[in-house]
Design a protein around this motif. Sequence first.
Motif, PDB file in Angstrom:
ATOM      1  N   ALA A 121      -4.116  22.539  -8.996  1.00 12.34           N
ATOM      2  CA  ALA A 121      -5.338  23.135  -8.471  1.00 12.34           C
ATOM      3  C   ALA A 121      -5.127  24.554  -7.967  1.00 12.34           C
ATOM      4  CB  ALA A 121      -5.894  22.253  -7.355  1.00 12.34           C
ATOM      5  N   LYS A 122      -4.113  24.765  -7.173  1.00  7.86           N
ATOM      6  CA  LYS A 122      -3.898  26.078  -6.552  1.00  7.86           C
ATOM      7  C   LYS A 122      -3.629  27.156  -7.606  1.00  7.86           C
ATOM      8  CE  LYS A 122      -1.626  28.309  -2.719  1.00  7.86           C
ATOM      9  NZ  LYS A 122      -0.538  29.193  -2.826  1.00  7.86           N
ATOM     10  N   THR A 123      -2.731  26.890  -8.533  1.00  3.78           N
ATOM     11  CA  THR A 123      -2.409  27.881  -9.555  1.00  3.78           C
ATOM     12  C   THR A 123      -3.607  28.136 -10.463  1.00  3.78           C
ATOM     13  OG1 THR A 123      -0.096  27.199  -9.491  1.00  3.78           O
ATOM     14  CG2 THR A 123      -0.783  28.498 -11.377  1.00  3.78           C
ATOM     15  N   ALA A 124      -4.321  27.089 -10.857  1.00  4.96           N
ATOM     16  CA  ALA A 124      -5.497  27.254 -11.715  1.00  4.96           C
ATOM     17  C   ALA A 124      -6.561  28.092 -11.006  1.00  4.96           C
ATOM     18  CB  ALA A 124      -6.064  25.892 -12.110  1.00  4.96           C
TER      19      ALA A 124
ATOM     20  N   ASN B 263      -7.050  16.140  -5.523  1.00  2.48           N
ATOM     21  CA  ASN B 263      -7.504  17.270  -6.346  1.00  2.48           C
ATOM     22  C   ASN B 263      -8.780  17.885  -5.767  1.00  2.48           C
ATOM     23  OD1 ASN B 263      -5.398  16.910  -8.138  1.00  2.48           O
ATOM     24  ND2 ASN B 263      -6.635  15.848  -9.663  1.00  2.48           N
ATOM     25  N   VAL B 264      -9.745  17.046  -5.454  1.00  2.00           N
ATOM     26  CA  VAL B 264     -11.020  17.515  -4.910  1.00  2.00           C
ATOM     27  C   VAL B 264     -10.805  18.201  -3.565  1.00  2.00           C
ATOM     28  CG1 VAL B 264     -13.245  16.769  -3.971  1.00  2.00           C
ATOM     29  CG2 VAL B 264     -12.435  15.832  -6.149  1.00  2.00           C
TER      30      VAL B 264
ATOM     31  N   ARG C 133     -11.747  22.090  -2.860  1.00  2.00           N
ATOM     32  CA  ARG C 133     -12.755  22.425  -1.842  1.00  2.00           C
ATOM     33  C   ARG C 133     -12.178  23.407  -0.824  1.00  2.00           C
ATOM     34  NH1 ARG C 133     -14.918  16.471  -0.626  1.00  2.00           N
ATOM     35  NH2 ARG C 133     -16.629  16.370  -2.113  1.00  2.00           N
ATOM     36  N   LYS C 134     -10.958  23.142  -0.382  1.00  2.00           N
ATOM     37  CA  LYS C 134     -10.312  24.024   0.604  1.00  2.00           C
ATOM     38  C   LYS C 134     -10.122  25.423   0.031  1.00  2.00           C
ATOM     39  CE  LYS C 134      -6.294  24.371   3.706  1.00  2.00           C
ATOM     40  NZ  LYS C 134      -6.844  25.541   4.276  1.00  2.00           N
TER      41      LYS C 134
ATOM     42  N   ASP D 225     -11.915  28.515   1.689  1.00  2.00           N
ATOM     43  CA  ASP D 225     -11.012  29.525   2.273  1.00  2.00           C
ATOM     44  C   ASP D 225     -11.210  30.899   1.645  1.00  2.00           C
ATOM     45  OD1 ASP D 225      -9.965  27.593   3.936  1.00  2.00           O
ATOM     46  OD2 ASP D 225      -8.009  27.483   2.919  1.00  2.00           O
ATOM     47  N   ASN D 226     -11.644  30.930   0.391  1.00  2.00           N
ATOM     48  CA  ASN D 226     -11.879  32.195  -0.302  1.00  2.00           C
ATOM     49  C   ASN D 226     -13.337  32.648  -0.210  1.00  2.00           C
ATOM     50  OD1 ASN D 226      -9.407  33.262  -1.996  1.00  2.00           O
ATOM     51  ND2 ASN D 226      -9.254  31.035  -1.870  1.00  2.00           N
TER      52      ASN D 226
END
Length: 150
Positions: free
Chosen positions: A60-63, A102-103, A107-108, A112-113
């Motif tokens: 998730a983070k890298t994508a 994953n969700v 969401r975070k 956060d962005n």
Amino acid sequence: MSEHALNLGDFIVTKDPTNIACYGLGSCVGLFIYDRINKISAAAHVVLSDELEKHTTYNAKTAFEKLIEEIEKIGGNRNALRAKIVGGANLFNSGFNTGERNVSTLRKLILDNKIFLAGQDVGGNKSRTARFNTLNGDLSVSSQNTNYAI
């Protein structure tokens, strides 16, 4: 309009008119981001949360970071971004809660962005197929003989 299907870990960022599809989203999550001013669309078929499989668009983070980076490269505006997520089911009651993780991670990252989460259809115990229209940011979901928009 053509269709671009995303396999596990795939992503796309485009200004072209197309439907972006993620088929059979179980614990995986389809992440869809739309720049409503510059008409830039981005999507990823996320397999795992950021805790696992680092440095690949499977997580998730890298994508998420890759989509934002590529949107900005072609003139996207962070203030115009809207996100939608689909999937994150627990199909097998395995106890791993991969879909839920994953969700939660996505969401975070979205919040956060400071990106507006414009829609979601997540959780439960059913798989889904999502189709994202790059012309207008519409997202349709089909699951168990039902079709609906989010």
